[in-house]
Enzyme design. Structure first.
Site, PDB file in Angstrom:
ATOM      1  N   HIS A 157       0.831  -1.218   0.000  1.00 57.42           N
ATOM      2  CA  HIS A 157       0.000   0.000   0.000  1.00 57.42           C
ATOM      3  C   HIS A 157       0.864   1.267   0.000  1.00 57.42           C
ATOM      4  CE1 HIS A 157      -3.358  -2.694   1.283  1.00 57.42           C
ATOM      5  NE2 HIS A 157      -2.394  -3.253   1.996  1.00 57.42           N
ATOM      6  N   SER A 278      14.190  22.607 -15.102  1.00 57.21           N
ATOM      7  CA  SER A 278      12.986  23.389 -15.330  1.00 57.21           C
ATOM      8  C   SER A 278      13.396  24.762 -15.847  1.00 57.21           C
ATOM      9  CB  SER A 278      12.218  23.528 -14.018  1.00 57.21           C
ATOM     10  OG  SER A 278      11.412  24.681 -14.052  1.00 57.21           O
ATOM     11  N   LYS A 284      15.257  22.616  -9.815  1.00 54.72           N
ATOM     12  CA  LYS A 284      14.631  21.357 -10.217  1.00 54.72           C
ATOM     13  C   LYS A 284      15.522  20.440 -11.039  1.00 54.72           C
ATOM     14  CE  LYS A 284      10.320  20.869 -10.652  1.00 54.72           C
ATOM     15  NZ  LYS A 284       9.477  19.836 -10.103  1.00 54.72           N
ATOM     16  N   GLU A 291       9.582   9.071 -16.447  1.00 54.75           N
ATOM     17  CA  GLU A 291       8.208   9.561 -16.696  1.00 54.75           C
ATOM     18  C   GLU A 291       7.769   9.244 -18.120  1.00 54.75           C
ATOM     19  OE1 GLU A 291       7.259  13.549 -14.383  1.00 54.75           O
ATOM     20  OE2 GLU A 291       9.251  13.618 -15.250  1.00 54.75           O
TER      21      GLU A 291
END
Ligand code: ARG
Length: 460
Positions: A157, A278, A284, A291
């Site tokens: 979980h 970024s 970042k 992804e």
């Protein structure tokens, strides 16, 4: 507009837009090499069987060789009006060697031709995909070997469950990609039969030798039923299914890399050359590659559904719907190959933050089960043990410490069954190394997995 090879019974030329709509050459040109090799085998067989003359076969073979060279050197012109790769090759052959080119299509149809091309193409692509998979398996195994002792939290979980070795986590993916490798091998075993010679649908009136062409083209044997030969796309569906499973494995691992590289988790750091920044937030470092691999899983599933849907209502044998079989497969081949290719170096170069993994493994009372098991082994029924540990956990939560941080007096306060040896059971190391049975996370067990993994790699 050039005269079509099938134009004999037509009184109007094809409408220009219909011609474009009908054409597959802009994508089936990927088959060019296989189309020509298939034709070469076919023509040798025709001569061997006395269906055409030896001299005619030689002329055709010479011509086909030239066409292949033109394609390989980029000189060949792919034209929409030629409809598909099969007709484009034959037309060029006719330009090169004249009318005798027309004998090539004796005892053959584009229906068996496209089926044989497709199988040869996919056989080669699967071979290449298996090589990428093997590299990935080696990378994962080496990572597990080099980081054999690092402890991390194991989850259910996505909540801390029990401590595990990072190497155990890696070897879980080894098992997944190993099954992918085996699935691709299985597909080749079933795919590797030659449909060439099935004709349009019913076989041919000529005395052909299908065993010969099958052997020439590296197939195990000819397919057994002409209707099935030209209408079967199971091999493509199997490929798209296996590719979807494999991409799903990549996607799950990607998801974890994305989570593990957040500043909250900070278990791993992806290498700078596999991340981007970024344009507005200077701090970042984004995990674009995992992804994208996770994102591309959508199109791989889509390709699979696409072909399943195309095939579901088709009467035997060939139907033009089946021209839609190629693009989904090409796209999945490209996507999976690229994803696999990028994955191995990404894993190899990623860095572990072992102290963060270790301290996180302690955070969620991951050894609570070990304390309960300790009490059970000393005679307490599991339900009561569960309750005792629950109280200990509540106490720790209050103090903001882990079970293993409690003093022996504090621990003994929860049950008289707790003795001085308790720390041998509730530290992360003790918890991990007590799971020794086959498949467990103990170091000896992971070492065993690695050994078997190495054997698999040397046998394949
Ligand atoms: N371009 C066709 C395809 O990809 C080749 C087979 C055409 N056969 C036919 N009977 N029209 O499916």
């Amino acid at each position: 507009m050039s005269e079509k090879p099938w134009a004999g019974r037509f009184s109007l030329p094809t409408d220009k837009f219909v011609e474009e709509f009908n054409a597959s050459i802009h994508f089936d040109k990927r088959f060019a090499e296989y189309d020509i090799k298939g034709s070469m085998a076919h023509v040798r067989m025709l001569a061997k069987q006395g269906i055409i003359l030896e001299s005619e076969s030689e002329q055709i073979l010479e011509g086909l060789k030239t066409v292949l060279e033109e394609i390989e050197s980029g000189k060949f012109e792919f034209k929409t009006e030629d409809e598909d790769i099969h007709m484009a090759v034959e037309k060029r052959l006719r330009e090169l060697i004249g009318q005798v080119a027309g004998k090539l299509h004796t005892a053959r149809s584009r229906n068996d031709q496209v089926a044989v091309d497709f199988r040869m193409y996919l056989r080669q692509e699967i071979f290449e995909i298996k090589n990428y998979l093997k590299l990935l398996l080696e990378t994962i195994l080496n990572k597990a070997k080099n980081e054999i002792d690092a402890v991390m939290p194991g989850y259910t979980h996505l909540q801390t469950a029990q401590p595990i070795l990072f190497s155990h986590y890696m070897m879980a993916y080894f098992e997944m990609f190993k099954r992918d490798y085996q699935r691709f091998t299985d597909i080749i075993d079933r795919l590797n039969y030659s449909p060439l010679g099935a004709g349009a649908l019913a076989g041919t009136t000529f005395n052909i030798d299908r065993e010969f062409t099958a052997k020439e083209l590296g197939f195990i044997a000819p397919t057994l039923n002409s209707l099935d030969s030209v209408s079967d796309r199971d091999f493509a569906l199997e490929f798209l299914s296996a590719a979807s499973i494999c991409q799903m494995h990549l996607s799950r691992m990607s998801e974890e890399f994305i989570i593990f590289s957040t500043s909250e988790f900070a278990f791993i750091e992806l290498s700078d050359d596999y991340c981007t920044g970024s344009s507005i937030m200077p701090q970042k470092k984004n995990p674009d590659i995992p992804e994208l691999i996770r994102g591309k899983t959508g199109r791989v599933y889509g390709n699979m559904i696409s072909l399943f849907t195309t095939m579901k209502g088709l009467p035997l044998a060939y139907n033009k719907d089946m021209q839609e079989d190629k693009e989904p497969v090409f796209d999945t081949v490209d996507t999976l190959k690229a994803s696999l290719k990028i994955f191995s170096p990404m894993i190899e170069k990623m860095k572990l933050n072992k102290s963060k993994m270790y301290s996180s493994a302690k955070l969620g009372f991951s050894t609570a089960t070990d304390l309960a098991d300790y009490l059970v082994r000393r005679g307490l029924p599991f339900r009561d043990a569960h309750h005792v540990v629950g109280r200990a956990v509540a106490y720790c939560l209050d103090k903001g410490v882990d079970l293993s941080d409690l003093t022996i007096e504090e621990l003994k306060g929860f049950s008289e069954l707790i003795k001085d040896d308790i720390y041998d059971y509730i530290t992360l190391e003790a918890s991990v190394n007590s799971r020794k049975a086959t498949g467990g996370t103990a170091k000896v067990s992971v070492e065993h997995q690695i050994k078997l993994g190495q054997e698999f790699l040397s046998e394949n």
